[in-house]
Every structure is written in structure tokens, then in C-alpha cells.
Design an enzyme around this catalytic site. Structure first.
Site, PDB file in Angstrom:
ATOM      1  N   SER A   1       0.937  -1.097   0.024  1.00  0.00           N
ATOM      2  CA  SER A   1       0.096   0.110  -0.033  1.00  0.00           C
ATOM      3  C   SER A   1       0.865   1.377   0.012  1.00  0.00           C
ATOM      4  O   SER A   1       1.574   1.201   0.731  1.00  0.00           O
ATOM      5  CB  SER A   1      -0.974  -0.052   1.206  1.00  0.00           C
ATOM      6  OG  SER A   1      -1.791   1.166   1.063  1.00  0.00           O
ATOM      7  N   GLY A   2       0.653   2.213  -0.857  1.00  0.00           N
ATOM      8  CA  GLY A   2       1.252   3.332  -1.059  1.00  0.00           C
ATOM      9  C   GLY A   2       2.694   3.534  -1.754  1.00  0.00           C
ATOM     10  O   GLY A   2       3.337   4.172  -1.787  1.00  0.00           O
TER      11      GLY A   2
ATOM     12  N   THR B   1      -1.467   2.592  -7.978  1.00  0.00           N
ATOM     13  CA  THR B   1      -2.727   3.400  -8.527  1.00  0.00           C
ATOM     14  C   THR B   1      -2.066   4.399  -9.573  1.00  0.00           C
ATOM     15  O   THR B   1      -2.685   4.755 -10.872  1.00  0.00           O
ATOM     16  CB  THR B   1      -3.704   4.031  -7.683  1.00  0.00           C
ATOM     17  OG1 THR B   1      -4.099   2.964  -6.916  1.00  0.00           O
ATOM     18  CG2 THR B   1      -4.836   4.747  -8.180  1.00  0.00           C
TER      19      THR B   1
ATOM     20  N   ASN C   1      -1.345   5.365   3.423  1.00  0.00           N
ATOM     21  CA  ASN C   1      -1.298   6.166   1.951  1.00  0.00           C
ATOM     22  C   ASN C   1      -2.532   6.900   2.026  1.00  0.00           C
ATOM     23  O   ASN C   1      -3.785   6.567   2.241  1.00  0.00           O
ATOM     24  CB  ASN C   1      -1.775   5.145   1.026  1.00  0.00           C
ATOM     25  CG  ASN C   1      -1.766   5.569  -0.523  1.00  0.00           C
ATOM     26  OD1 ASN C   1      -1.568   6.815  -0.656  1.00  0.00           O
ATOM     27  ND2 ASN C   1      -1.854   4.902  -1.382  1.00  0.00           N
TER      28      ASN C   1
ATOM     29  N   SER D   1      -5.211   5.660  -0.641  1.00  0.00           N
ATOM     30  CA  SER D   1      -5.178   4.236  -0.896  1.00  0.00           C
ATOM     31  C   SER D   1      -6.456   3.622  -1.304  1.00  0.00           C
ATOM     32  O   SER D   1      -7.669   3.993  -1.104  1.00  0.00           O
ATOM     33  CB  SER D   1      -5.135   3.675   0.646  1.00  0.00           C
ATOM     34  OG  SER D   1      -4.781   2.313   0.813  1.00  0.00           O
ATOM     35  N   SER D   2      -6.306   2.706  -2.126  1.00  0.00           N
ATOM     36  CA  SER D   2      -7.314   2.008  -2.993  1.00  0.00           C
ATOM     37  C   SER D   2      -7.862   1.153  -2.012  1.00  0.00           C
ATOM     38  O   SER D   2      -7.067   0.166  -1.430  1.00  0.00           O
ATOM     39  CB  SER D   2      -6.815   1.123  -4.135  1.00  0.00           C
ATOM     40  OG  SER D   2      -6.062   2.030  -4.866  1.00  0.00           O
TER      41      SER D   2
ATOM     42  N   GLY E   1      -2.877  -3.044  -2.059  1.00  0.00           N
ATOM     43  CA  GLY E   1      -1.452  -3.690  -1.912  1.00  0.00           C
ATOM     44  C   GLY E   1      -1.416  -4.399  -0.514  1.00  0.00           C
ATOM     45  O   GLY E   1      -2.437  -4.136   0.288  1.00  0.00           O
TER      46      GLY E   1
HETATM   47  N1  LIG Z   1       4.864   8.128 -10.097  1.00  0.00           N
HETATM   48  C1  LIG Z   1       4.842   8.933  -9.050  1.00  0.00           C
HETATM   49  N2  LIG Z   1       4.993  10.209  -9.128  1.00  0.00           N
HETATM   50  C2  LIG Z   1       4.775  10.904  -8.247  1.00  0.00           C
HETATM   51  N3  LIG Z   1       4.222  10.474  -6.873  1.00  0.00           N
HETATM   52  C3  LIG Z   1       3.673   9.470  -6.888  1.00  0.00           C
HETATM   53  C4  LIG Z   1       3.968   8.495  -7.935  1.00  0.00           C
HETATM   54  N4  LIG Z   1       3.587   7.325  -7.679  1.00  0.00           N
HETATM   55  C5  LIG Z   1       3.068   7.441  -6.174  1.00  0.00           C
HETATM   56  N5  LIG Z   1       3.104   8.753  -5.966  1.00  0.00           N
HETATM   57  C6  LIG Z   1       2.734   9.199  -4.612  1.00  0.00           C
HETATM   58  O1  LIG Z   1       2.451   7.917  -3.693  1.00  0.00           O
HETATM   59  C7  LIG Z   1       1.139   8.379  -3.461  1.00  0.00           C
HETATM   60  C8  LIG Z   1       0.548   6.815  -3.197  1.00  0.00           C
HETATM   61  O2  LIG Z   1       0.469   6.127  -4.562  1.00  0.00           O
HETATM   62  P1  LIG Z   1      -0.576   4.969  -4.838  1.00  0.00           P
HETATM   63  O3  LIG Z   1      -1.789   5.816  -4.480  1.00  0.00           O
HETATM   64  O4  LIG Z   1      -0.397   4.937  -6.249  1.00  0.00           O
HETATM   65  O5  LIG Z   1      -0.217   3.885  -4.151  1.00  0.00           O
HETATM   66  P2  LIG Z   1      -1.180   2.549  -4.294  1.00  0.00           P
HETATM   67  O6  LIG Z   1       0.248   1.492  -4.396  1.00  0.00           O
HETATM   68  O7  LIG Z   1      -2.168   2.421  -5.377  1.00  0.00           O
HETATM   69  O8  LIG Z   1      -1.443   2.228  -2.754  1.00  0.00           O
HETATM   70  P3  LIG Z   1      -2.741   1.461  -2.295  1.00  0.00           P
HETATM   71  O9  LIG Z   1      -2.364  -0.019  -2.394  1.00  0.00           O
HETATM   72  O10 LIG Z   1      -2.879   1.769  -0.915  1.00  0.00           O
HETATM   73  O11 LIG Z   1      -3.675   1.855  -3.081  1.00  0.00           O
HETATM   74  C9  LIG Z   1       0.201   8.687  -4.292  1.00  0.00           C
HETATM   75  O12 LIG Z   1      -0.677   9.619  -3.810  1.00  0.00           O
HETATM   76  C10 LIG Z   1       1.578  10.026  -4.779  1.00  0.00           C
HETATM   77  O13 LIG Z   1       1.473  10.958  -3.748  1.00  0.00           O
HETATM   78 MG   LIG Z   2      -4.111   2.063  -5.124  1.00  0.00          MG
END
Ligand SMILES: Nc1ncnc2c1ncn2[C@@H]1O[C@H](COP(=O)(O)OP(=O)(O)OP(=O)(O)O)[C@@H](O)[C@H]1O
Ligand SMILES: [Mg+2]
Length: 1004
Positions: free
Chosen positions: A104-105, A109, A156, A159-160, A386
Site C-alpha cells: 500500500s502506497g 494506482t 497512503n 489508498s485504494s 497492496g
Molecule cells: N510516479 C509517481 N510520481 C509522483 N508521485 C507518486 C508516484 N507514484 C506514487 N506517488 C505518490 O504516492 C502516493 C501513493 O501512490 P498510490 O496511491 O498509487 O499507491 P498504491 O500503491 O495504489 O497504494 P494502495 O495499495 O494503498 O492503493 C500517491 O498519492 C502519490 O502522492
Molecule cells: Mg492504489
């Protein structure tokens, strides 16, 4: 293998590490992160490290760089893998999927969104409206789904809280024509409860902070989230998310996707109802359970468009069918609270699923006929919750982590399988590499009868009192020996586990302690039928449609519904099957720190992820035997300059032979294997050495190419110049030739023409021949003159000479020259026929006496004598003298002037016949020719020409003046003669004037 990155950024592909050790892996990962290189490869797997800052690497320019490129041609990037998936789909008609995993994070996404953006950016070059619409919907749907399915957690901010698998369908041209979203298990417990520091779903806060006051009033809610007990915890949290702005963005997106105003309103009403439900409290009065704040019931009734009593009844009673009778059973306050929470959770979950369904309605592929449009191919993008470990881990975390186990299993299988298959395909012996296979944990969860889900379902089906503790007992008895399972009962010394509450699983990604509290309830997921009927009977059509099962009458016996765990397990199995049927591409996301810092790379945390994601094994497997493989033609294309046998082209029977020769020539024979279509290189060092040699050669080749090219350019220019010259010369020759041919054609027969070609028009010469033409014309003129002259008799010749002399002397000075008639010269005989014999007599007498050879000219004249009197006389000019004669006296010669005394003649510019003979002794003779036959004949030209011609033949000079007045000297006295036309003058006649004489001529 990725190139085009300088070595300061470390190895773009972990496969190229010198030693596959955790230290080197981590050092490289850290170096790249610190240098802002958040993407790396393990072969074709993208490893992504969350940068926690905006990166300027997703713009149009970057898209252009990756579009249509091979993976290794550009530095590692999500776009490269998206393009690879797209290419495989388009070129080979393969369904592909991109699986994004990580805790997660870690950035899953975000990655999924960039991938979709990339696909949208490179498709539909012809801007078809329908495709643009679909792309827009696909991109917009993210915004809505995140609002309702994402929440701030302690890991996060966005977070999804649901799993998402999106298929994008493409037509044969590779343009997106639709899509489909599968959603997996929404963490609905969040609706009623959040851990400290967490929030409920974004949608609630967006509504409170972004909705206009009028809307809030109609929903009977206040702006303050802390006023609602369901979201109170999160309401106090400052979030990086701008809820107000997001509310508008989501409303716009819903509109664009095609939600009707009614539907959007219903969405808001459901959110408000849930908030109000949270504030309902129950009390007892005697043995009656009642609602303490009944006002809220009317609000809920209004929002749900149902009867008020129905709401209250559904909340306080449960209708039970005993087979024969239908009875109403009152809830205890505890049961009522449970029912209320279940209703809130179920309504939210339904709402979420309904939203996904509505989006699917809009984006689904329509009007597609495979026979017409070709095969419809798919790229799937999986972005799922995640792996997560919280303070308190419950049923949801268990499901989420199980899901990650499944995906890890898929990864292991596919990555290994692919590798293995490749070696088999290529006929290369394969040695098994040891890696941790998490199948054992997957089995622990999902195995029939023994697995945790089975134990849970069994516990739920027990008759009598079913408790979470019983479930834990069941686990303890069934899984006591399992290496990845334990509990306090099984490890009594472990104080981190609570008796009768906790069990621990050693997941591939880490050890997680789960609390069994709530497992049974969440698994059963009971929602009293009364609520379903309540919502079904709403007069709000949108809401009614979300609850079709409310239609069932209470007496209808329904099958026991599948438990939440079974539903989830089934959905995971089918997801994995679906993914396995496609060509997979992997993005492995790593979260570098827990504090969202763009600078911090926590070694320990990152190493842990690298460990459990099996990345090191991934590298090992990839390198097992061979770190690098490439098809023969491509290999040659890249390295052929290294060997003399292959540069610039080889003449060996096959590319395979050529590659062999090349590698053996470099001494790498031991480090390689030759498959059917690909060459395999065992150590990265060999590849580096090849790369170095290549870089070395490339410089030389560049210089060489420059040299060759410069030479080629110069030669080309020279050739062009030469060609131009040849053309020029040929053209000039052609022009000259055609001119000469034309001249020849026109003048060929001039000798036989009447006028000897005088009338023939000269063709226009080319510029270069202008001088030539002049010469030609003059030659022709000379020939022409000569031709004319040579035909003349001696007399005619004399005449012509005289005429030429006249022309030379008078042309342009005198109006009349008399050129057009024959010049006879001796006119006295003709003009005086009656006295002709007398004249002949005198003439022959004079010839005898003065010995002249020929008569040049003779004519009657009028002259002035010494006394200024006018006299009619005649002149006879021979080659020796000028005689004045008196025609009245038989042409008696009155006086003779030797011709050598004559110095010149003067004539006027007009047509008159005045002529003044100038003499050496200043005794000029002024006469006007007259008595001519025919009258008005003009003889001045003849007189002047004949004299000139004669003087010339004697090599003497005769001065010819054309003037008016004419200056002359009469007996030593200067005098002027003027010609004046006079009216009524019949004959020309001299009149004395002050300064000399006037010749009056007939005028008009
Ligand atoms: N490529 C990127 N560029 C800039 N910031 C990013 C990038 N990837 C992730 N982040 C930062 O990290 C945060 C968390 O990313 P994201 O929501 O994609 O995580 P996740 O893997 O989908 O987590 P979860 O499993 O909780 O959904 C985003 O809100 C953003 O602030
Ligand atoms: Mg996500």
C-alpha cells in the site's frame, strides 16, 4: 536491456549487476532513486520506486520518445512496458495484461493511471470521435472510482480500498473502442469505522466540503464531518487531498460519463442517509427498543423516499418466517445497532457496485462485429490493494493479503514459466533456480476443507452459537502443524499474540497478526431482508434498481448466500485465470519510506520489499544461465561493427553463424549459447565488453561515415555540376545547330530567288550567336550586293556607283534624291529634241577640242548673271569641264570651268533643284535645273552622285554641303541663296535679295 543512460545512474537493468547479491541490488536501487531514476528493469519487469514528488517524465515529449520503441531502446519507464504490451497486442494479436503490484502506497494506482494516459496518448491518430469518447470515459472513470473507492489510510493518503481490473478493448487498428471494469471486495467496514489517523472514503468528505449550501440543506447535513459519528475519526484529520475541488471534479466526471441528474442526486442522498444512520442511537423503554433521535428517521425517510414508519420498523424489527407464520421480532439495542451498521455498509457497497456498473454500461464495446472489424483484443490493467499490515488487522486485511499472495503466485509461475519455456523453445538446457514459492501460503488460505476460508465458512454454518473464538479454535486444530500459521495457543510463549483473539500468518511479504474479532460477521455479511425490502419499495427509481432482491416476499425460501470469503476467493481465482490467459507485463512497486518523503530511501524497508517481491530471485532466474538474450538479426544489428566478418554485412550462411563467428572472434565462445532464434549470453560482463567495443567502434564509424558522407556529398555536387555543364553544352549546341539549320533552310535558295533573298526574314539567333549573326548578315549582304553588281553592264555599274555615292552623301540630309529612276546623265538631247543635233555637234566639237572621255551630266538650267539678271542656259559636265551653254545660240559654250577647279557642290535639304558649284577661284556657279522632261523630274541627286563618283574615280575630293541658306561666293563676294516657296509661283525663279538671292519655288 536498457541503454542510453550514463553509468552514473547505475545499472538500468538489474540483470546486469556484477554479482546478484542483496547488497548490490540495494546499492543500485538506492543510487538510481537518489539520482531521480525511479524506474529500472529486471529483464522485462519494471521496478518502480515511489518518488513522492511530481516527476517531469510523463509529458507529451516523453510519450513521443517511447512511442513504438523497443524496451531496451530507451531508459526504463512505465511507458516502455505500456508500449510493449500495446505492441504485442497490436502486432501479434495477443491479449495482454499489465499487473501492478506492491504494498500500500507503493504507487500502483498512479502507475496504472500513467499507463492508461500513455495508451490514450498513442492511440486514435485519426481522431475518431467515438474512440475519443471512449478514451475520455476511461480516463474520467478513474476520478469517480477513486472518490468512492479510495480513502486515506495510515499507509497512503489515497489508498485504494477496492481491487480494480480494467480491460481496454481495441479494434484491429489498435484504437480503444471500449472497456470493462471488474471491481473486487470493497473494504466496506471503513464506512462505519476507521482506525485512528484514517478517514472514511473520500466521497463523504468531498460532499461535506464541496457541495453547495443548497444541496447540503436539502440533504439535511452540516459541513462539519465531526458531526457525524461514522466519519468523525477521519473528520479531524488534515489531508493532502483538496476535498472541495475534488467534489466538483467528480460531479463533472459523472456528468461526462453520462450519469443523469436524478442519478447524481440519488448518489448524494445515499451518502447523506449513511451519515444520518451513523447518528441514530437506540435505547430501551421497559422491554421496548426505540430510536432515541426520531427526528432523524423522518430525514432518512425523506432521503430514501420511503414511508417513515417503514424506516423505523426496519430498524427496530426483524420479520421472520417460521414456515407457517410470519412474525415480527423486535431487535435488542445491540441487534438494532448491528442492523443499522450493516445497512450503512451495504448501501455504500451497493452504491459503489452500481457506479461501476453504470460506468461499464457507458464504456462497454458497442456495435462490434468481429467478422467486420477483426479480432477485438484486450489490454488489462490490474491495480489492486497492496499488501498491508496495520495495528489491528481484520477480515479485510486478510482478504487483501490473500489477494497479494495469489498475484505473487501468478508472478512466480508466469515469470518462471516464460523463462523455462523460452529455454525449451530455443533448445537451451535449463537448470532449476531456487526461489521461495508461496503456493504453500495460498493453500493455507484457500485449500478445500483445511484452508482458513473453509474453516471460517464451516464455523459460520454451525448451528447454535457461532463465535469468532470458535473459528480460532477450528484454525488451531486444523492448522497446528502448518509452518506459516500460529496462534497463542500453539506458541504459548509468544506474548505478542492474544489468547483466543489472534492468529499469525507468515505471508510471503511479511508476518501479519490478525484479530479474529468480526471475522464471522464479516464473512456472513448479513443484511436483514427488511432493509432490502425497504429500499426496493422506495419511490426513487434509481435506488429501487440497486436492490432488486427486495422484491422477494418474506415467505420465499432463498438459498443460503455464499459467504464473503467464498465470493472473494472465487473472484480471485477467476481473476488469476483471466490474467494467466493473457501475456503478462509486470510493474513491481516499491515504497521507499513510510513518511512520504521524496528524499528518504529507507534501506531496511526497501530491502524487505525487494525480498518479499522476490526481485532478487527474479534477477537470478532471469540470469540463470543467461543474463541476456537477443534474436540473431537484432544482435547483429547492434554489434556487427565489432567484427570484420560481420561489418558491414556478413556473407555467412545464416545470421546465427555470423553471431557465432563474431562472439568467438571476441573470445566469448565459452560464455554463450546459441538457441534456435536467439543468442544467449551468460554474464553481463561479456555484454558490457561488447557494449564497450561497440562504443569504441561507433566513434570510428561515425568519423568514417562522416568522411564517406562528406565525400559522397562533394562527389554528388560535382557530378551534378558536371551534368549541368553537359546539359548546358548540349543545349547550346542544339540551339546553335537549330539556328544554323534554320538559316540554311531559309537562305538555301536565295541565289535562285528574284530578289536574291532580300525578303527572307532572319531567324532570331541564340544570344551567343548575336555577333555571328551580324557577321553572317554582312556576308550575306556582301554576297547579295556582289550578285547584283556582277550582273550590271559598265554603264549600269557607273550608275550604281553614282547612286551609292548619292546615298552616302545625302541620306538623311536631303528629302529628295531621285534614286528610283534610271540615271541617264546627258539630258540635254532628250529635253530639247528639236535642238538635239545642234547639241550633238557642239558636244563632239568640244570632245575633239577638250579631249573629254564621257559626258557626266547635262541639263537646262536657270542662272543669274553678273548683273543679277536671270538667264536660261544649259550645263554640260564632262569628265574634264563644266560648260555653260546657251541653248538659244545652238548650245554655244559660253564658258568652261575645268573640273579640277570645282571644289564642292551645295544643295538644299528640300525638293528644289538648286545647286551651287563652288570653285577654287571663288566664282561659284548658282543654278537651278529646269526644263526637264518629264517636268518636275528630280536630278539633283544624280548630279551630286555622278560628280562624287567621278571625283572618287580620280581620287579627288568633292565637298558636298546640304544647307539652307547656302553660302557661296560670287565673283569674290559672299552671298547667300535661300529657297523660299511662294504661292502663285509657277516656275522656280531667282529674285535678288539683300544678302544674295532667293530661289522662289512654287508653294502651296
Ligand atoms: N510516479 C509517481 N510520481 C509522483 N508521485 C507518486 C508516484 N507514484 C506514487 N506517488 C505518490 O504516492 C502516493 C501513493 O501512490 P498510490 O496511491 O498509487 O499507491 P498504491 O500503491 O495504489 O497504494 P494502495 O495499495 O494503498 O492503493 C500517491 O498519492 C502519490 O502522492
Ligand atoms: Mg492504489
Amino acid at each position: 536491456m536498457a541503454e542510453h543512460e550514463s553509468p552514473e545512474f547505475g545499472k538500468a537493468d538489474f540483470v546486469l549487476l556484477d554479482n546478484v547479491s542483496m547488497e548490490e541490488f540495494m546499492a543500485n536501487l538506492k543510487l538510481r532513486f537518489e539520482k531521480g531514476r525511479i524506474y529500472s528493469y529486471i529483464g522485462e519487469v519494471v521496478v518502480s520506486v515511489n518518488p513522492y514528488r511530481a516527476m517531469n517524465i510523463y509529458g507529451r515529449d516523453t510519450v513521443e520518445q517511447y512511442k513504438g520503441r523497443e524496451l531496451y531502446e530507451r531508459p526504463p519507464h512505465l511507458f516502455a512496458i505500456a508500449d510493449a504490451a500495446y505492441k504485442a497486442m497490436k502486432r501479434r494479436n495477443k491479449d495482454t495484461c499489465i499487473v501492478i503490484s506492491g504494498e500500500s502506497g507503493a504507487g500502483k494506482t498512479e502507475a496504472s493511471k500513467y499507463i492508461m494516459q500513455y495508451i490514450a496518448a498513442i492511440t486514435n491518430p485519426s481522431q475518431r470521435a467515438e474512440v475519443e469518447r471512449v478514451k475520455n470515459m476511461l480516463l474520467k472513470s478513474n476520478c469517480v472510482l477513486e472518490a468512492f473507492g479510495n480513502a486515506k489510510t495510515n499507509r497512503n493518503d489515497n489508498s485504494s480500498r477496492f481491487g480494480k481490473y480494467m480491460d481496454i478493448n481495441f479494434d484491429f487498428k489498435g484504437d480503444p473502442i471500449g472497456g470493462h471494469i471488474n471491481n473486487y471486495l470493497l473494504e466496506k467496514s471503513r464506512v462505519i469505522f476507521q482506525q485512528p489517523g484514517e478517514r472514511s472514503f473520500h466521497s463523504f468528505y468531498q460532499l461535506l466540503r464541496g457541495a453547495p449550501d443548497s444541496l447540503l440543506r436539502s440533504l439535511h447535513i452540516k459541513k462539519d464531518p465531526t458531526a457525524f459519528s461514522y466519519i468523525k475519526v477521519g473528520g479531524q484529520i488534515k489531508s493532502s487531498i483538496n476535498d472541495g475541488a475534488e467534489f466538483k471534479a467528480v460531479a463533472d466526471a459523472m456528468k461526462v460519463i453520462g450519469f443523469t441528474a436524478d442519478e447524481v442526486q440519488t448518489v448524494y442522498k445515499i451518502l447523506a442517509t449513511i451519515l444520518h444512520l451513523g447518528n441514530l442511537t437506540f435505547g430501551v423503554d421497559g422491554d421496548v427498543t426505540l430510536i432515541e433521535n426520531r427526528k432523524l428517521v423522518s430525514v432518512i425517510r425523506e432521503l430514501l423516499s420511503t414511508g417513515e414508519e417503514n424506516v423505523e420498523k426496519a430498524l427496530l424489527y426483524r420479520t421472520v418466517s417460521t414456515g407457517r407464520d410470519v412474525i415480527e421480532k423486535q431487535h435488542t439495542t445491540q441487534e438494532a445497532s448491528y442492523g443499522r451498521d450493516a445497512l450503512a455498509k451495504a448501501m455504500y457497497e451497493r452504491l459503489f457496485c452500481w457506479i461501476v456498473g453504470r460506468i461499464n454500461d457507458v464504456i462497454e464495446v458497442k456495435n462490434y462485429d468481429a467478422r467486420v472489424h477483426g479480432k477485438n483484443t484486450v489490454i488489462g490493467v490490474l491495480d489492486i490493494y497492496g499488501f498491508e499490515i496495520f495495528q489491528n488487522n481484520s477480515f479485510e486485511q486478510f482478504c487483501i493479503n490473500y489477494c497479494n499472495e495469489k498475484l505473487q503466485q501468478l508472478f512466480i509461475q508466469l515469470v518462471l514459466k516464460q523463462e523455462q519455456e523460452e529455454y525449451q523453445r530455443e533448445g537451451i538446457p535449463w537448470k532449476h533456480i531456487d526461489y521461495f514459492n508461496n503456493q504453500i501460503i495460498v493453500d493455507l488460505v484457500e485449500q478445500q476443507h483445511k484452508g482458513i476460508f473453509s474453516v471460517l465458512d464451516e464455523a459460520c454454518m454451525n448451528v447454535g452459537k457461532v463465535t469468532d473464538e470458535l473459528f480460532l479454535q477450528g484454525l488451531n486444530s486444523k492448522l497446528a502443524k502448518h509452518a506459516h500459521y500460529t496462534s497463542r495457543k500453539l506458541s504459548p510463549a509468544d506474548k505478542s499474540l492474544e489468547f483466543d483473539r489472534d492468529f499469525r500468518i507468515r505471508h510471503y511479504a511479511g508476518v501479519v497478526v490478525y484479530s479474529v474479532v468480526g471475522f464471522i460477521d464479516k464473512n456472513k455479511d448479513t443484511l436483514f431482508q427488511d432493509f432490502k425490502r425497504l429500499l426496493y419499495n422506495s419511490s426513487n427509481q434509481v435506488l429501487k434498481k440497486m436492490w432488486p432482491e427486495g422484491k422477494l416476499s418474506i415467505t420465499e425460501v432463498t438459498k443460503r448466500p455464499l459467504t464473503a470469503a467464498t465470493l472473494f476467493k472465487n473472484s480471485m481465482i477467476s481473476l488469476v485465470e483471466n490474467l494467466a490467459s493473457k501475456e503478462p507485463y509486470y510493474v513491481r512497486c516499491i515504497k521507499p519510506n513510510d513518511v512520504k518523503s521524496p528524499l528518504l530511501f529507507e534501506e531496511e524497508r526497501s530491502r524487505h520489499q525487494v525480498e518479499y517481491l522476490g526481485l532478487l530471485e527474479n534477477v537470478r532466474v532471469r540470469r540463470a544461465g543467461y543474463a541476456y538474450r537477443q534474436t540473431y538479426p537484432r544482435f547483429l544489428q547492434r554489434y556487427k561493427m565489432i567484427s570484420q566478418f560481420t561489418w558491414p554485412n556478413h556473407d555467412l550462411p545464416s545470421d546465427k553463424e555470423a553471431v557465432k563467428k563474431l562472439l568467438e572472434g571476441c573470445g566469448f565462445g565459452q560464455d554463450t549459447a546459441y538457441g534456435k532464434t536467439k543468442v544467449f549470453i551468460r554474464t553481463p560482463r561479456t555484454l558490457f565488453s561488447l557494449e564497450e567495443q561497440r562504443a569504441d567502434m561507433v566513434q570510428r564509424i561515425v568519423l568514417f561515415l562522416q568522411k564517406v558522407w562528406r565525400g559522397a556529398l562533394a562527389r554528388m555536387r560535382y557530378r551534378r555540376m558536371k551534368a549541368a555543364l553537359v546539359i548546358l553544352r548540349a543545349y547550346r549546341r542544339y540551339k546553335v545547330k537549330s539556328y544554323i539549320r534554320e538559316v540554311n533552310r531559309r537562305f538555301k535558295n536565295v541565289a535562285s530567288m528574284k530578289d536574291y533573298g532580300r525578303h527572307v526574314k532572319w531567324p532570331t539567333p541564340p544570344k551567343v550567336l548575336r555577333k555571328f549573326e551580324e557577321a553572317l548578315r554582312s556576308i550575306h549582304s556582301r554576297w547579295w550586293a556582289w550578285t547584283l553588281i556582277k550582273r550590271l553592264s559598265p554603264e549600269e555599274a557607273l550608275q550604281v556607283r553614282a547612286k551609292v555615292a548619292t546615298l552616302e552623301a545625302l541620306k538623311g540630309h536631303r528629302a529628295d534624291m531621285g534614286l528610283l529612276r534610271a540615271w541617264e546623265g546627258n539630258y540635254l538631247k532628250r529635253d530639247n529634241p528639236d535642238r538635239a543635233s545642234a547639241f550633238s555637234l557642239v558636244a563632239s566639237e568640244l570632245q575633239r577640242k577638250d579631249k573629254f572621255m564621257r559626258v557626266l551630266f547635262s541639263c537646262n538650267v536657270r542662272k543669274i548673271n553678273h548683273f543679277h539678271k536671270v538667264e536660261d542656259r544649259a550645263v554640260l559636265i564632262t569628265d574634264r569641264h563644266l560648260y555653260k551653254m546657251d541653248p538659244q545660240k545652238h548650245f554655244l559654250a559660253m564658258k568652261s570651268i575645268p573640273l579640277y577647279n570645282v571644289t564642292g557642290v551645295s544643295v538644299s535639304p528640300g525638293k528644289d533643284q538648286l545647286v551651287v558649284f563652288h570653285t577654287k577661284d571663288s566664282k561659284d556657279l548658282v543654278v537651278c535645273l529646269q526644263g526637264m522632261v518629264p517636268a518636275h523630274d528630280s536630278r539633283i541627286g544624280e548630279l551630286v552622285g555622278t560628280l562624287l563618283s567621278h571625283f572618287k574615280s580620280e581620287k579627288r575630293r568633292l565637298q558636298v554641303n546640304v544647307a539652307s541658306p547656302i553660302q557661296c561666293s560670287l565673283h569674290g563676294r559672299k552671298s547667300t541663296v535661300i529657297v523660299e516657296p511662294k504661292i502663285n509661283q509657277s516656275q522656280p525663279d531667282f529674285i535678288k535679295s539683300r544678302s544674295g538671292y532667293i530661289l522662289a519655288v512654287p508653294g502651296n
